[in-house]
Design a protein around this motif. Sequence first.
Motif, PDB file in Angstrom:
ATOM      1  N   HIS A   5      34.888  20.612  46.400  1.00 54.78           N
ATOM      2  CA  HIS A   5      33.580  20.463  46.004  1.00 54.78           C
ATOM      3  C   HIS A   5      33.271  18.996  45.795  1.00 54.78           C
ATOM      4  N   GLY A   6      34.434  18.297  45.713  1.00 50.99           N
ATOM      5  CA  GLY A   6      34.352  16.787  45.780  1.00 50.99           C
ATOM      6  C   GLY A   6      34.670  16.280  47.040  1.00 50.99           C
ATOM      7  N   SER A   7      35.634  16.636  47.756  1.00 46.68           N
ATOM      8  CA  SER A   7      35.830  16.093  49.068  1.00 46.68           C
ATOM      9  C   SER A   7      34.701  16.160  50.292  1.00 46.68           C
ATOM     10  N   GLN A   8      33.982  17.255  50.213  1.00 47.11           N
ATOM     11  CA  GLN A   8      32.989  17.550  51.253  1.00 47.11           C
ATOM     12  C   GLN A   8      31.911  16.573  50.938  1.00 47.11           C
ATOM     13  N   PRO A   9      31.220  16.559  49.581  1.00 39.64           N
ATOM     14  CA  PRO A   9      29.997  15.625  49.538  1.00 39.64           C
ATOM     15  C   PRO A   9      30.580  14.277  49.812  1.00 39.64           C
ATOM     16  N   LEU A  10      31.653  14.092  49.295  1.00 37.57           N
ATOM     17  CA  LEU A  10      31.912  12.456  49.435  1.00 37.57           C
ATOM     18  C   LEU A  10      32.084  12.136  50.870  1.00 37.57           C
TER      19      LEU A  10
END
Length: 71
Positions: free
Chosen positions: A6-11
């Motif tokens: 949830h954090g890694s992909q958008p970043l």
Amino acid sequence: MAPYAHGSQPLAVVIANLRDATTIIGGGETAAVVEQLGLESRFSHVSTGGGASLEFLEGKELPGVAALLDA
């Protein structure tokens, strides 16, 4: 790992869309996220060497690089 996606992909998407920036991925798990999203070509460099990347940022000598410089 799914719980962290949830954090890694958008970043990864935000960084991949930066213009006029040198973008470097350092670490196997992070490189895997970028690969899964098909964004590898949008980064300046992708490395699976997370530990070596951190040591480089710390200013430590990397044995492989030192050997090349001695050649």
